[in-house]
Design an enzyme around this catalytic site. Structure first.
Site, PDB file in Angstrom:
ATOM      1  N   ARG A 288      30.708  46.119  56.394  1.00  0.00           N
ATOM      2  CA  ARG A 288      31.127  44.867  57.132  1.00  0.00           C
ATOM      3  C   ARG A 288      32.007  45.640  58.752  1.00  0.00           C
ATOM      4  O   ARG A 288      33.222  45.772  57.745  1.00  0.00           O
ATOM      5  CB  ARG A 288      31.408  43.560  57.158  1.00  0.00           C
ATOM      6  CG  ARG A 288      30.018  42.742  56.808  1.00  0.00           C
ATOM      7  CD  ARG A 288      29.688  41.133  57.223  1.00  0.00           C
ATOM      8  NE  ARG A 288      31.034  40.192  56.379  1.00  0.00           N
ATOM      9  CZ  ARG A 288      32.383  40.457  56.223  1.00  0.00           C
ATOM     10  NH1 ARG A 288      32.498  39.762  58.429  1.00  0.00           N
ATOM     11  NH2 ARG A 288      33.002  39.445  56.304  1.00  0.00           N
ATOM     12  N   LYS A 293      38.314  44.902  55.655  1.00  0.00           N
ATOM     13  CA  LYS A 293      38.070  45.534  54.526  1.00  0.00           C
ATOM     14  C   LYS A 293      38.545  47.372  54.371  1.00  0.00           C
ATOM     15  O   LYS A 293      38.302  47.897  54.093  1.00  0.00           O
ATOM     16  CB  LYS A 293      36.138  46.790  55.176  1.00  0.00           C
ATOM     17  CG  LYS A 293      35.126  45.043  55.028  1.00  0.00           C
ATOM     18  CD  LYS A 293      35.605  44.481  53.437  1.00  0.00           C
ATOM     19  CE  LYS A 293      35.197  43.262  53.846  1.00  0.00           C
ATOM     20  NZ  LYS A 293      34.253  42.616  52.807  1.00  0.00           N
ATOM     21  N   ASP A 513      54.455   5.906  21.011  1.00  0.00           N
ATOM     22  CA  ASP A 513      55.026   6.590  21.323  1.00  0.00           C
ATOM     23  C   ASP A 513      56.438   6.395  21.409  1.00  0.00           C
ATOM     24  O   ASP A 513      56.687   4.669  22.024  1.00  0.00           O
ATOM     25  CB  ASP A 513      54.384   6.885  22.456  1.00  0.00           C
ATOM     26  CG  ASP A 513      54.865   8.382  23.545  1.00  0.00           C
ATOM     27  OD1 ASP A 513      55.613   9.446  22.610  1.00  0.00           O
ATOM     28  OD2 ASP A 513      55.839   8.057  24.161  1.00  0.00           O
TER      29      ASP A 513
END
Ligand code: GDG
Length: 745
Positions: A288, A293, A513
């Protein structure tokens, strides 16, 4: 698990994208639906063929909400439905669409995301129109959405929509896919504060958010962390009452369609035609019209090739097709004229009566002709300066059933991460392009085949069907994960129930823990010390019940703190155990030495590059701590990188596990964890009351391993396998105190 509506049936799939899959055209006064040929339409069509997908009901037509290229009058009384899709057109007033689509989307988001900030225009009217247009899509969706429907929102034109859906239709599953690059934070932060917040929060309305590459995922996670303050653990963002999965799903193509087209008579004809009319070497490109691009860069690279390698003059044709796009925007018109001029100049400077170096066409090509060109060319020259993925290169590779041809691909295309066997170039470096063309022309056939085969296999394996399938599998898995991790904060009733169960039981075991549970989390791990009150309470409990301290800490640390209490201790995540009253620690029998030499240098390197972070070598594990790092933000990023690198480095046969802990990245053997160690205690006794409290990710192993009847409590609001949550570490003391006071009654 299927996404079920109220009446128990799986819902429909609703796609929301800027464009509809087709428009209405008139031929000889007869209306006809003309299907758009975009990648998204074929991707979604793959879902139609894939009836095995459990995320939605594949027997129902796919609903598609999108902007209508036809006017409302044109569509009056016309059916907008074909075998696959039922379209729901959104009509956007022209002026709004100009500010929304051409303005916000294509004059701001597109250039920013493609690293052209200088082309980005920041107009208040753009953002207003963007909000209004997203609202119009939302209104159309609201008209058709039903309970159980799965909505898949597409791309940068609709970033606010997932948030709108979440607010009004909280129970529907929503996916979001971003087709262009998500930019690094330095670019993203250029957006005005309110806009970027709205965008991130809008996207986070989705359950699964997809990008093409891991880089884009990382950039988005960072934006989410800094803009909306939602931290992430690997690919998950915890939104308190739900989690969002952010992951990479590299879009692909219908491999079989392009591969099978090779022998189609129309394609054979187009191929032969091209070979006859062009020179002995053919370069092809198609994209396109867009500055992202790299069309001009490609021309400059080709020009350099002709300058430097004159031996190829008269022997090469570069067929360059540019498809008209957005040419109402000024920048695009300017670019078009630059391209026209550059092509003219190259043809004039190098061409001759018998040779035109560039055959340039400004038009779109029918499919058969396109594949004809893909298969006729010796080289596909794909040089985007930025591209989300780029499908053209994948189509080129898939079309090459003959296994010949060379792909020259920009490193700036998302696809470069998958197509390493291409000749990878930097599009801004014209010499690089020129050399790659020469290399491609001279490449022996065996080498072409070797490279093509590897790329073809990858695209065949991960085609567009795999892409959509992968996305929806994640949606389904996330739903299961939500079910499992649903959080429930302890209420007074819940606390009373635990207290009662505690009182009624005669043989009780409690697992605690240490960091973040019995002791507060502090910047320096060495200073995380249990308070006198908590320690006294634990000591009292341990007189009556079995108490086990379960920690990732080393044995020296635990010994120092707890040796005077009648408790059992589990150190280094289950690797070492010291039973109450015994003098020595026992090493887990599955532990094997000799693995640290390879991991330690990686961690050291990360520590060197991250001031304040350090490596702790324990008897059975290695830990990279970053709570003490000078720059927490930077350290978190390095931790993510380290995790990433370790996970890639560690092979299954090494039997090693990487833990993303609380400000610590830890590597240890897989043979044991807090889960295996705690389970052993429970299995060896006959307890009628089991309770475990923890705050860390490593405590999840414990929550998961303990019997279903156990009381498991997670500190904090992260989704967890624990059945209940309490808000903070400070509450542990009050909770325990209240629970054990039951014995006194
Ligand atoms: C966006 C992102 C991402 C083009 N010209 C003709 C034609 N095409 C077809 C190609 C290909 C598609 O259009 C172009 O896809 P790309 O991926 O290359 O580029 P974008 O349009 O910019 O798409 C991109 C993509 O979304 C998907 O997520 O990969 O990065 O920018 O399929 O074949 N098809 C025909 N004639 C043409 O002239 N028949």
């Amino acid at each position: 698990m299927e996404n079920l509506s109220d009446n128990g049936s799986a819902g429909r799939l609703i796609i929301v994208a800027y464009r509809l899959p087709f428009k209405l055209v008139w031929e000889n006064d007869q209306p006809r639906l003309f299907q758009n040929s975009g990648g998204l339409v074929s991707a979604v069509l793959s879902l139609v063929k894939d009836t095995s997908n459990a995320a939605f009901n594949a027997n129902e037509k796919i609903q598609w909400v999108g902007f209508s290229e036809n006017t409302q009058e044109e569509l009056e009384g016309q059916s907008m439905e074909n075998d696959n899709f039922q379209a729901h057109p959104v009509f956007i007033p022209e002026e709004m669409n100009e500010n929304y689509y051409e303005g916000f989307c294509n004059n701001l988001i597109w250039p920013l995301c493609h690293y052209f900030p200088s082309l980005a225009r920041f107009e208040d009217a753009y953002f207003e129109a963007y909000q209004q247009a997203n609202q119009l899509f939302f209104e159309k969706l609201s008209e058709i959405i039903r309970p159980g429907d799965v909505v898949w929102v597409q791309d940068y034109q609709l970033m606010l929509l997932p948030g709108m859906i979440r607010e009004k239709f909280a129970a529907n599953k929503v996916g979001f896919f971003f087709h262009i690059p998500f930019p690094s934070y330095e670019l993203f932060r250029m957006l005005p504060t309110g806009w970027r917040k709205a965008i991130v929060n809008g996207i986070l309305g989705a359950d699964v958010v997809g990008f093409h590459t891991n880089d884009y995922v990382e950039y988005f996670l960072k934006a989410a962390r800094l803009v909306s303050e939602h931290g992430n653990k690997l690919h998950y963002i915890n939104m308190s009452n739900r989690i969002v999965k952010v992951d990479s799903f590299p879009i692909s193509i219908d491999f079989a369609k392009f591969n099978d087209a090779y022998n189609k008579p129309e394609v054979v004809h187009a191929r032969e035609d091209a070979r006859q009319s062009l020179k002995e070497k053919i370069i092809f490109s198609v994209d396109r019209l867009d500055y992202s691009k790299g069309i001009i860069h490609r021309l400059r690279g080709y020009q350099r090739f002709l300058e430097r390698y004159p031996e190829w003059h008269e022997k090469v044709s570069f067929a360059m097709v540019v498809v008209p796009s957005r040419d109402t925007i000024e920048q695009y018109q300017q670019m078009k004229s630059d391209i026209d001029q550059t092509v003219g100049k190259i043809n004039a400077d190098f061409g001759s009566i018998s040779w035109q170096p560039i055959i340039y066409q400004y038009r779109s090509m029918p499919y058969d002709e396109l594949v004809g060109m893909y298969t006729a060319s010796d080289v596909a020259l794909i040089t985007p300066v930025r591209d989300g993925m780029n499908l053209v290169c994948k189509e080129y590779v898939a079309s090459r059933k003959d296994r010949r041809g060379v792909l020259i691909l920009s490193e700036m295309a998302g696809a470069a991460a998958e197509l390493g066997e291409a000749l990878i170039i930097n599009p801004l470096d014209r010499q690089d392009i020129a050399d790659a063309i020469k290399l491609a022309f001279e490449m022996p056939e065996e080498e072409q085949i070797k490279r093509m085969d590897a790329m073809r296999e990858r695209i065949r394996d991960y085609d567009v069907f795999a892409w959509t399938n992968d996305f929806f599998t994640q949606m389904t898995m996330l739903e299961q994960e939500h079910e499992r991790l649903k959080q429930a904060f302890l209420t007074d009733n819940g606390i009373n129930a635990i207290r009662l169960a505690y009182r009624r039981a005669s043989n009780r075991i409690l697992f605690f823990d240490y960091d973040g549970t019995l002791a507060p989390i502090v910047p320096d791990p060495a200073k995380a010390i249990i308070s006198q009150d908590v320690k006294r309470l634990i000591g009292e409990i341990a007189q009556r019940d079995t108490v086990v301290i379960v920690s990732g800490r080393d044995k020296f640390f635990l010994d120092k703190l707890f040796r005077d209490l009648p408790v059992h201790m589990i150190a280094e995540h289950g690797a070492l155990i010291k039973l109450k009253g015994e003098e020595d620690w026992t090493l887990n029998e599955n532990y094997e030495e000799g693995w640290k030499d390879n991991i330690r240098p990686i961690m050291d390197m990360y520590a060197k590059r991250c001031p304040g972070a350090f490596v702790e070598e324990k008897e059975t594990s290695l830990a990279w701590h970053y709570r003490t790092a000078d720059d927490p933000e930077y350290a978190t990023r390095r931790a993510q990188e380290l995790l990433w690198q370790l996970k890639n480095y560690i092979q299954p046969e090494m039997n090693l596990q990487v833990i993303d802990g609380n400000k610590v990245v830890e590597v240890k053997k897989t043979a044991f964890n807090k889960g295996t160690a705690t389970k052993m205690f429970v299995d060896n006794g006959s307890y009628d009351f089991v309770l475990a409290i923890g705050d860390d990710t490593t405590d999840e192993d414990m929550f998961e391993a303990l019997p279903e009847t156990s009381y498991t409590i997670k500190i904090g609001d992260d989704l967890s396998a624990a059945r209940n949550h309490i808000k903070s570490q400070e509450e542990v003391f009050y909770f325990l105190n209240f629970m054990v006071s039951a014995d006194q009654e």
